[in-house]
Design a protein around this motif. Sequence first.
Motif, PDB file in Angstrom:
ATOM      1  N   ASN A  10       0.353 -88.606  70.155  1.00 48.97           N
ATOM      2  CA  ASN A  10       1.398 -89.627  70.227  1.00 48.97           C
ATOM      3  C   ASN A  10       2.555 -89.259  71.139  1.00 48.97           C
ATOM      4  OD1 ASN A  10       0.038 -91.272  68.424  1.00 48.97           O
ATOM      5  ND2 ASN A  10       0.971 -90.317  66.668  1.00 48.97           N
ATOM      6  N   TYR A  11       2.642 -88.005  71.547  1.00 50.76           N
ATOM      7  CA  TYR A  11       3.753 -87.559  72.373  1.00 50.76           C
ATOM      8  C   TYR A  11       3.209 -87.021  73.687  1.00 50.76           C
ATOM      9  CZ  TYR A  11       6.304 -88.182  68.086  1.00 50.76           C
ATOM     10  OH  TYR A  11       6.830 -88.723  66.958  1.00 50.76           O
ATOM     11  N   HIS A  12       3.376 -87.798  74.765  1.00 53.71           N
ATOM     12  CA  HIS A  12       2.749 -87.515  76.055  1.00 53.71           C
ATOM     13  C   HIS A  12       3.312 -86.293  76.759  1.00 53.71           C
ATOM     14  CE1 HIS A  12       0.627 -91.306  75.852  1.00 53.71           C
ATOM     15  NE2 HIS A  12       1.751 -91.853  75.436  1.00 53.71           N
ATOM     16  N   TRP A  13       4.603 -86.025  76.612  1.00 56.39           N
ATOM     17  CA  TRP A  13       5.246 -84.941  77.361  1.00 56.39           C
ATOM     18  C   TRP A  13       4.537 -83.611  77.142  1.00 56.39           C
ATOM     19  CZ3 TRP A  13       8.328 -83.537  81.104  1.00 56.39           C
ATOM     20  CH2 TRP A  13       8.915 -82.281  81.083  1.00 56.39           C
ATOM     21  N   PHE A  14       4.159 -83.308  75.931  1.00 55.42           N
ATOM     22  CA  PHE A  14       3.603 -81.998  75.607  1.00 55.42           C
ATOM     23  C   PHE A  14       2.149 -81.826  76.027  1.00 55.42           C
ATOM     24  CE2 PHE A  14       7.329 -82.409  72.999  1.00 55.42           C
ATOM     25  CZ  PHE A  14       7.950 -81.208  73.273  1.00 55.42           C
ATOM     26  N   ARG A  15       1.531 -82.869  76.513  1.00 60.85           N
ATOM     27  CA  ARG A  15       0.176 -82.732  77.074  1.00 60.85           C
ATOM     28  C   ARG A  15       0.209 -82.000  78.400  1.00 60.85           C
ATOM     29  NH1 ARG A  15      -1.921 -88.879  76.523  1.00 60.85           N
ATOM     30  NH2 ARG A  15      -1.492 -89.116  74.303  1.00 60.85           N
ATOM     31  N   HIS A  16       1.350 -82.047  79.096  1.00 61.93           N
ATOM     32  CA  HIS A  16       1.434 -81.530  80.456  1.00 61.93           C
ATOM     33  C   HIS A  16       2.357 -80.331  80.603  1.00 61.93           C
ATOM     34  CE1 HIS A  16      -0.701 -85.183  81.381  1.00 61.93           C
ATOM     35  NE2 HIS A  16       0.252 -85.882  80.831  1.00 61.93           N
ATOM     36  N   VAL A  17       2.905 -79.820  79.512  1.00 56.81           N
ATOM     37  CA  VAL A  17       3.830 -78.688  79.590  1.00 56.81           C
ATOM     38  C   VAL A  17       3.033 -77.390  79.658  1.00 56.81           C
ATOM     39  CG1 VAL A  17       5.614 -77.404  78.384  1.00 56.81           C
ATOM     40  CG2 VAL A  17       5.669 -79.883  78.382  1.00 56.81           C
ATOM     41  N   ASP A  18       3.242 -76.632  80.742  1.00 52.51           N
ATOM     42  CA  ASP A  18       2.551 -75.358  80.903  1.00 52.51           C
ATOM     43  C   ASP A  18       3.430 -74.182  80.525  1.00 52.51           C
ATOM     44  OD1 ASP A  18       0.267 -76.610  81.862  1.00 52.51           O
ATOM     45  OD2 ASP A  18       0.996 -76.575  83.925  1.00 52.51           O
ATOM     46  N   GLY A  19       4.730 -74.340  80.646  1.00 52.08           N
ATOM     47  CA  GLY A  19       5.650 -73.231  80.391  1.00 52.08           C
ATOM     48  C   GLY A  19       6.384 -73.401  79.067  1.00 52.08           C
ATOM     49  N   ASN A  20       7.670 -73.140  79.115  1.00 49.58           N
ATOM     50  CA  ASN A  20       8.519 -73.216  77.940  1.00 49.58           C
ATOM     51  C   ASN A  20       8.674 -74.670  77.493  1.00 49.58           C
ATOM     52  OD1 ASN A  20      10.620 -73.176  76.095  1.00 49.58           O
ATOM     53  ND2 ASN A  20      11.835 -71.719  77.255  1.00 49.58           N
ATOM     54  N   PRO A  21       8.246 -75.031  76.276  1.00 50.43           N
ATOM     55  CA  PRO A  21       8.309 -76.421  75.841  1.00 50.43           C
ATOM     56  C   PRO A  21       9.729 -76.908  75.536  1.00 50.43           C
ATOM     57  CG  PRO A  21       7.542 -75.051  74.061  1.00 50.43           C
ATOM     58  CD  PRO A  21       7.625 -74.171  75.281  1.00 50.43           C
ATOM     59  N   PHE A  22      10.715 -75.992  75.496  1.00 51.59           N
ATOM     60  CA  PHE A  22      12.087 -76.374  75.171  1.00 51.59           C
ATOM     61  C   PHE A  22      12.902 -76.773  76.399  1.00 51.59           C
ATOM     62  CE2 PHE A  22      10.735 -73.770  71.626  1.00 51.59           C
ATOM     63  CZ  PHE A  22      11.163 -74.526  70.544  1.00 51.59           C
ATOM     64  N   VAL A  23      12.380 -76.521  77.603  1.00 54.91           N
ATOM     65  CA  VAL A  23      13.119 -76.834  78.820  1.00 54.91           C
ATOM     66  C   VAL A  23      13.303 -78.343  78.938  1.00 54.91           C
ATOM     67  CG1 VAL A  23      13.065 -76.750  81.351  1.00 54.91           C
ATOM     68  CG2 VAL A  23      12.353 -74.766  80.017  1.00 54.91           C
ATOM     69  N   GLY A  24      14.543 -78.761  79.065  1.00 53.01           N
ATOM     70  CA  GLY A  24      14.853 -80.174  79.254  1.00 53.01           C
ATOM     71  C   GLY A  24      14.953 -80.995  77.986  1.00 53.01           C
ATOM     72  N   ILE A  25      14.636 -80.422  76.843  1.00 50.65           N
ATOM     73  CA  ILE A  25      14.701 -81.157  75.575  1.00 50.65           C
ATOM     74  C   ILE A  25      16.163 -81.277  75.156  1.00 50.65           C
ATOM     75  CG2 ILE A  25      14.004 -81.197  73.151  1.00 50.65           C
ATOM     76  CD1 ILE A  25      11.644 -81.505  75.009  1.00 50.65           C
ATOM     77  N   THR A  26      16.575 -82.469  74.740  1.00 49.38           N
ATOM     78  CA  THR A  26      17.939 -82.693  74.283  1.00 49.38           C
ATOM     79  C   THR A  26      17.925 -83.310  72.891  1.00 49.38           C
ATOM     80  OG1 THR A  26      18.044 -84.900  75.275  1.00 49.38           O
ATOM     81  CG2 THR A  26      18.777 -83.057  76.637  1.00 49.38           C
ATOM     82  N   ALA A  27      19.064 -83.249  72.230  1.00 48.29           N
ATOM     83  CA  ALA A  27      19.218 -83.891  70.917  1.00 48.29           C
ATOM     84  C   ALA A  27      20.544 -84.607  70.881  1.00 48.29           C
ATOM     85  CB  ALA A  27      19.142 -82.840  69.811  1.00 48.29           C
ATOM     86  N   GLU A  28      20.512 -85.806  70.345  1.00 53.55           N
ATOM     87  CA  GLU A  28      21.724 -86.614  70.203  1.00 53.55           C
ATOM     88  C   GLU A  28      21.916 -86.944  68.739  1.00 53.55           C
ATOM     89  OE1 GLU A  28      21.194 -90.089  72.598  1.00 53.55           O
ATOM     90  OE2 GLU A  28      20.941 -88.947  74.446  1.00 53.55           O
ATOM     91  N   LEU A  29      23.138 -86.855  68.288  1.00 49.40           N
ATOM     92  CA  LEU A  29      23.461 -87.174  66.902  1.00 49.40           C
ATOM     93  C   LEU A  29      23.361 -88.684  66.703  1.00 49.40           C
ATOM     94  CD1 LEU A  29      24.353 -85.814  64.282  1.00 49.40           C
ATOM     95  CD2 LEU A  29      26.715 -86.143  65.013  1.00 49.40           C
ATOM     96  N   VAL A  30      22.648 -89.109  65.680  1.00 49.97           N
ATOM     97  CA  VAL A  30      22.515 -90.527  65.363  1.00 49.97           C
ATOM     98  C   VAL A  30      23.691 -90.902  64.467  1.00 49.97           C
ATOM     99  CG1 VAL A  30      21.084 -92.269  64.245  1.00 49.97           C
ATOM    100  CG2 VAL A  30      20.010 -90.421  65.527  1.00 49.97           C
TER     101      VAL A  30
END
Length: 81
Positions: free
Chosen positions: A56-76
């Motif tokens: 269900n999450y396409h981004w992680f199909r193509h990540v070869d390196g560090n999976p945390f690079v570019g990930i952000t979190a916003e307070l709801v």
Amino acid sequence: MKHWLVLTPEYGEVIPVLDDGTGPMEYGRDAIEVEADSKRDAIIMGVQLMRANTRNYHWFRHVDGNPFVGITAELVPPMCS
């Protein structure tokens, strides 16, 4: 606990509509809402949950390196009742 929206960087995928497999690019970001005490914990939990369900999450199909690079979190913000 606070509610966080964890977001991947924008990615693009070719939508193959022609016989040779080419077509327009479709852009998107994956997102998941989690409950955590801090932004750091939210990102860790969000990455773990998205990696556990790559169907269900396409981004992680193509990540070869560090999976945390570019990930952000916003307070709801809390909903008014």
